[in-house]
Enzyme design. Structure first.
Site, PDB file in Angstrom:
ATOM      1  N   SER A   1       6.239   3.680   2.010  1.00  0.00           N
ATOM      2  CA  SER A   1       5.569   4.872   1.988  1.00  0.00           C
ATOM      3  C   SER A   1       4.988   4.964   0.375  1.00  0.00           C
ATOM      4  CB  SER A   1       6.238   6.156   2.278  1.00  0.00           C
ATOM      5  OG  SER A   1       7.179   6.341   1.458  1.00  0.00           O
TER       6      SER A   1
ATOM      7  N   ASP B   1       3.111   2.938   5.049  1.00  0.00           N
ATOM      8  CA  ASP B   1       3.099   3.829   5.807  1.00  0.00           C
ATOM      9  C   ASP B   1       2.175   5.159   5.268  1.00  0.00           C
ATOM     10  OD1 ASP B   1       3.797   5.558   7.940  1.00  0.00           O
ATOM     11  OD2 ASP B   1       5.723   6.013   6.929  1.00  0.00           O
TER      12      ASP B   1
ATOM     13  N   ASP C   1      -4.264   7.330   6.955  1.00  0.00           N
ATOM     14  CA  ASP C   1      -4.145   8.578   7.341  1.00  0.00           C
ATOM     15  C   ASP C   1      -5.124   9.508   7.037  1.00  0.00           C
ATOM     16  OD1 ASP C   1      -3.470  10.887   8.564  1.00  0.00           O
ATOM     17  OD2 ASP C   1      -1.248  10.997   7.607  1.00  0.00           O
TER      18      ASP C   1
ATOM     19  N   ASP D   1      12.608   6.575  10.215  1.00  0.00           N
ATOM     20  CA  ASP D   1      12.993   6.765   8.902  1.00  0.00           C
ATOM     21  C   ASP D   1      14.172   7.442   8.849  1.00  0.00           C
ATOM     22  OD1 ASP D   1      13.081   6.767   5.971  1.00  0.00           O
ATOM     23  OD2 ASP D   1      11.198   7.927   5.885  1.00  0.00           O
TER      24      ASP D   1
END
Length: 309
Positions: free
Chosen positions: A50, A82, A104, A256
């Site tokens: 991330s 991510d 995203d 996660d």
């Protein structure tokens, strides 16, 4: 073997009715635990990072840890970003050795999501990197991803989104949730398999992704609470529902919070039992072992990707 992309991995998963585990990594012990379990179960794996993990551990350190895992295991491993939140973040990861990125754009309008995603796809594909997009929004908090409310994916939008962006996989919202504080006991979620079925009908053979798919293992919640923690009662997505999704069009399932709970619960118990200890190797070793067993359970009983490397 170098790092790989998800193209062949997802094709085999779709045809075989299983999913690949996408596990978030933050440090050496987590990378070791995941990849050791995958090696013993002969499972392909996606190690994802991330924005917060990159800020914490440093991009270069994480890339080298994953490259070391490839050398040690000989497994097909994907290094994935991510929840990339901008073109610049995705570009940095593409240029820095990642083989897969997620952009995203779910917080943008449909048109702006398409435009942003298409821009990332064009840059990534020119460099042999694959891209995951997202339609719909998951509620919950995990790292820097935070949404108060969820919005289900609209199946009638998926064909236009995929055709106009050129994405290689699509994350959809069918009732999962980010973070460990998911659902109160007695309010177990029922994933919207009707949405998944309609999406897969409109996108035959196309790999679908589920985010927010941790199951919140109660043994580690209990371990945390019995050793000085204070986690309210919460449950995650029932594993049987995730297994059903994996048997359908879902080729990637993100995990996660379960890893964090296993690590934190183990370390809390260690210090409660051994208050005078201070050697990091002594408390990280059992934490690593418990993460490994948790991952093994997911590979065999939820994802069904054991023996598929």
């Amino acid at each position: 073997m170098p790092l790989v992309t998800t193209k062949d991995m997802f094709k085999k998963a779709y045809e075989g009715g299983y999913a690949i585990g996408a596990f978030n990594v933050n440090n050496m012990e987590i990378v070791q635990a995941i990849t050791e379990a995958c090696k013993e179960e002969n499972a392909p794996v996606i190690l994802q990072v991330s924005k917060g993990a990159r800020a914490y551990a440093n991009h270069t350190y994480l890339v080298k840890l994953v490259e070391a895992a490839v050398i040690e295991t000989g497994l097909p491993i994907v290094l994935h970003l991510d929840h990339g939140d901008s073109f610049e973040t995705c570009k940095s990861c593409i240029d820095g050795g990642f083989t897969s990125v997620m952009i995203d754009g779910s917080s943008h309008s449909f048109a702006d999501n398409i435009e942003l995603t298409r821009r990332v796809v064009e840059y990534a594909h020119e460099r042999g990197v694959v891209v995951e997009g997202e339609l719909g929004t998951l509620a919950g908090v995990e790292d820097e991803v935070s949404h108060e409310f969820s919005t289900y994916t609209r199946p009638e939008e998926v064909e236009e989104f995929v055709s106009k962006t050129g994405v290689d996989s699509l994350a959809i919202a069918i009732g999962t949730s980010h973070g460990a504080y998911k659902f109160k006991p007695g309010t177990e979620p029922q994933l919207r398999f009707d949405i998944l079925e309609e999406v897969s009908r409109r996108l035959p053979g196309f790999p679908i992704v589920l985010h927010g798919s941790s199951s919140v293992p109660q043994e580690y919640v209990k371990m945390i609470n019995e050793n000085g923690g204070n986690m309210p009662g919460a449950i995650g997505v029932p594993e049987e529902q995730l297994r059903k999704a994996a048997s359908m069009a879902v080729c990637k399932i993100n995990i996660d919070s379960d890893l964090r709970l296993a690590m934190t619960g183990t370390i809390r118990k260690f210090f409660n039992d051994n208050p005078a200890k201070f050697d990091p190797r002594e408390y990280l070793k059992p934490a690593r072992a418990n993460i490994k067993e948790l991952v093994r359970h997911k590979l065999v009983n939820v994802l069904g990707c054991n023996g598929k490397a």
